[in-house]
Motif scaffolding. Sequence first.
Motif, PDB file in Angstrom:
ATOM      1  N   ILE A   1       0.835  -1.204   0.000  1.00  0.00           N
ATOM      2  CA  ILE A   1       0.000   0.000   0.000  1.00  0.00           C
ATOM      3  C   ILE A   1       0.867   1.250   0.000  1.00  0.00           C
ATOM      4  O   ILE A   1       0.605   2.212  -0.739  1.00  0.00           O
ATOM      5  CB  ILE A   1      -0.948  -0.001   1.219  1.00  0.00           C
ATOM      6  N   ALA A   2       1.912   1.254   0.799  1.00  0.00           N
ATOM      7  CA  ALA A   2       2.805   2.422   0.845  1.00  0.00           C
ATOM      8  C   ALA A   2       3.467   2.662  -0.501  1.00  0.00           C
ATOM      9  O   ALA A   2       3.528   3.802  -0.994  1.00  0.00           O
ATOM     10  CB  ALA A   2       3.856   2.228   1.932  1.00  0.00           C
ATOM     11  N   SER A   3       3.970   1.599  -1.133  1.00  0.00           N
ATOM     12  CA  SER A   3       4.668   1.739  -2.421  1.00  0.00           C
ATOM     13  C   SER A   3       3.728   2.220  -3.515  1.00  0.00           C
ATOM     14  O   SER A   3       4.120   3.008  -4.390  1.00  0.00           O
ATOM     15  CB  SER A   3       5.294   0.404  -2.817  1.00  0.00           C
ATOM     16  N   LEU A   4       2.477   1.751  -3.503  1.00  0.00           N
ATOM     17  CA  LEU A   4       1.515   2.137  -4.524  1.00  0.00           C
ATOM     18  C   LEU A   4       1.040   3.576  -4.373  1.00  0.00           C
ATOM     19  O   LEU A   4       0.344   4.094  -5.242  1.00  0.00           O
ATOM     20  CB  LEU A   4       0.313   1.186  -4.503  1.00  0.00           C
ATOM     21  N   ASN A   5       1.410   4.224  -3.282  1.00  0.00           N
ATOM     22  CA  ASN A   5       1.026   5.611  -3.063  1.00  0.00           C
ATOM     23  C   ASN A   5       2.191   6.588  -3.198  1.00  0.00           C
ATOM     24  O   ASN A   5       2.059   7.764  -2.863  1.00  0.00           O
ATOM     25  CB  ASN A   5       0.388   5.760  -1.677  1.00  0.00           C
ATOM     26  N   VAL A   6       3.330   6.109  -3.685  1.00  0.00           N
ATOM     27  CA  VAL A   6       4.483   6.987  -3.923  1.00  0.00           C
ATOM     28  C   VAL A   6       4.316   7.661  -5.282  1.00  0.00           C
ATOM     29  O   VAL A   6       4.166   6.990  -6.297  1.00  0.00           O
ATOM     30  CB  VAL A   6       5.801   6.199  -3.867  1.00  0.00           C
ATOM     31  N   ASP A   7       4.369   8.983  -5.304  1.00  0.00           N
ATOM     32  CA  ASP A   7       4.174   9.740  -6.549  1.00  0.00           C
ATOM     33  C   ASP A   7       5.424   9.776  -7.416  1.00  0.00           C
ATOM     34  O   ASP A   7       5.346   9.879  -8.638  1.00  0.00           O
ATOM     35  CB  ASP A   7       3.762  11.181  -6.245  1.00  0.00           C
ATOM     36  N   GLY A   8       6.598   9.735  -6.756  1.00  0.00           N
ATOM     37  CA  GLY A   8       7.864   9.831  -7.468  1.00  0.00           C
ATOM     38  C   GLY A   8       8.461  11.224  -7.382  1.00  0.00           C
ATOM     39  O   GLY A   8       7.831  12.211  -7.765  1.00  0.00           O
TER      40      GLY A   8
ATOM     41  N   VAL B   1      12.034   8.202 -10.802  1.00  0.00           N
ATOM     42  CA  VAL B   1      11.434   6.891 -11.031  1.00  0.00           C
ATOM     43  C   VAL B   1      12.521   5.855 -11.299  1.00  0.00           C
ATOM     44  O   VAL B   1      13.606   6.180 -11.799  1.00  0.00           O
ATOM     45  CB  VAL B   1      10.436   6.883 -12.215  1.00  0.00           C
ATOM     46  N   ILE B   2      12.221   4.628 -10.946  1.00  0.00           N
ATOM     47  CA  ILE B   2      13.057   3.474 -11.244  1.00  0.00           C
ATOM     48  C   ILE B   2      12.179   2.473 -11.988  1.00  0.00           C
ATOM     49  O   ILE B   2      11.026   2.253 -11.601  1.00  0.00           O
ATOM     50  CB  ILE B   2      13.588   2.799  -9.953  1.00  0.00           C
ATOM     51  N   GLU B   3      12.684   1.887 -13.059  1.00  0.00           N
ATOM     52  CA  GLU B   3      11.894   0.922 -13.817  1.00  0.00           C
ATOM     53  C   GLU B   3      12.398  -0.497 -13.574  1.00  0.00           C
ATOM     54  O   GLU B   3      13.609  -0.732 -13.516  1.00  0.00           O
ATOM     55  CB  GLU B   3      11.945   1.235 -15.310  1.00  0.00           C
ATOM     56  N   ARG B   4      11.447  -1.419 -13.444  1.00  0.00           N
ATOM     57  CA  ARG B   4      11.768  -2.848 -13.411  1.00  0.00           C
ATOM     58  C   ARG B   4      10.926  -3.531 -14.484  1.00  0.00           C
ATOM     59  O   ARG B   4       9.703  -3.398 -14.505  1.00  0.00           O
ATOM     60  CB  ARG B   4      11.445  -3.448 -12.041  1.00  0.00           C
ATOM     61  N   ASN B   5      11.579  -4.264 -15.348  1.00  0.00           N
ATOM     62  CA  ASN B   5      10.908  -4.911 -16.477  1.00  0.00           C
ATOM     63  C   ASN B   5      10.479  -6.329 -16.079  1.00  0.00           C
ATOM     64  O   ASN B   5      11.323  -7.184 -15.804  1.00  0.00           O
ATOM     65  CB  ASN B   5      11.855  -4.952 -17.678  1.00  0.00           C
ATOM     66  N   LEU B   6       9.176  -6.584 -16.089  1.00  0.00           N
ATOM     67  CA  LEU B   6       8.643  -7.878 -15.663  1.00  0.00           C
ATOM     68  C   LEU B   6       8.326  -8.811 -16.839  1.00  0.00           C
ATOM     69  O   LEU B   6       7.688  -9.844 -16.643  1.00  0.00           O
ATOM     70  CB  LEU B   6       7.369  -7.669 -14.836  1.00  0.00           C
ATOM     71  N   LEU B   7       8.760  -8.455 -18.034  1.00  0.00           N
ATOM     72  CA  LEU B   7       8.414  -9.254 -19.210  1.00  0.00           C
ATOM     73  C   LEU B   7       8.834 -10.708 -19.062  1.00  0.00           C
ATOM     74  O   LEU B   7       8.043 -11.633 -19.305  1.00  0.00           O
ATOM     75  CB  LEU B   7       9.054  -8.654 -20.467  1.00  0.00           C
TER      76      LEU B   7
END
Length: 448
Positions: free
Chosen positions: A344-351, A410-416
């Motif tokens: 929940i905390a991570s999903l509320n980070v705006d960046g 922002v940091i990107e993580r590729n889940l492909l």
Amino acid sequence: MSTSEPNTKYRKLDKTSFFALEDDKEVLHLVHDRFAHELERLKRAYSISNSNAKVPSTKSPSQILFGHEYDEVNRTLVGLLSLRWLYNNNYDTFRGAQPEAVALTRESFNWIRDIFKTGLKTDDDFIALLTSIVVNDLGKDPQLASDYCAKTGEDISAQNHDHILFKAVEAGLVPSFNRLSKGEKADILRSMKLGAELNFGQLAQAENVPVSLTALLELRERPRIFELGFMEQLLDIAGAGGHEDWTCAKVMIQPVLDAYRNVFEASQGVIAGDIGLRDAYDLILVRWGHKLKERGFRELKITNNHDRALMRLLCMGRVTSLETAQLYDSALEDLDVVTKTSLIASLNVDGSAGQPAVIATYVPALFTNGVGADGAGSSDEKRRRVQSLMRYLSRVLKLDDVPTNSSAAVIERNLLEVVQDIVDSNEFRTNPEVLDKQKVPGGVIPDY
């Protein structure tokens, strides 16, 4: 080489020939003649396939041109054909065999059509848009990053495919740009930069974060850039199911169009200076929540962090049914306290530079492939899968590997690869807990 030559009075691809020709096959050959190099790259582009898809009995665009199935070639060319269907007012063809309950309405078709009728005034406008569509997914060709590295010495293979494309175009690795006017080149490059920083598809399903909308602030004096980028994105979605059904715009159903219409209105509000980044982003979430409320789901409050996190999960999971919304709601509620609190905390980070947010690319595919957009399976099976995916996402969104001195927002993580190798496997279906042992992809700082 193409498998057959068209017999047409039109010898070049322009606005007149593209829309006036009656036979789609002839149009495809004209497209091939102009974009042969780019289509060859698309043959190598990676994609996520559905082995259970029932494909049409007719030849696909890539079969017509190359005698073989190439997923990204088909997706791109169906996007182009969708432009023909829109411009020529072929609603029945565009809608095709979309399920009645979610099929695109005539009013929505007209709304999309008006955007293109207004935006494509000249041949230059038309060629610029076609070029944008054809090159859009070239970054998915691994060879493009390799060619860029060979030419410049810079390895960009870990960047997202939009950024790889932007850098490759700047380096002169996409020949179709050499035939554009100076002004159109500049507009497309700026539109590509916008796409690398703000992917409209990611925004439509809450995959990115509020800081991603910052790119819109630069367009207040250049609305044409947004217009070009949005048209390209609409056609990208229209062609997104082209590797499974090339007879219509399979994916552009009403719920998808509603999400993109929300993106359009939120973005226009930011560009006009009428709304802030967080409020524009939350507009996407609130409207998704309202749609679910109309189906009987409980009211979600955007000011409540728990509800807002659930809104993002529902958007990322493309959840449209009451049953599946209730599944996600109860699955989140019943997670262990530590995991739930972290998620929940991570999903509320705006960046921001002080508190970067993680963008997990392909997370919608993670949920839709892992659970099914409609939550296929028994109640227990669905719950196990959803909670496994949520546990994994809670680890993905953490910032454990980010340098403390980084100024990235922002940091990107590729889940492909996780989607393809784990979530799409029979093992995950029977034992969702296998994902608990899966490592989290390394974080990449976008180089905008």
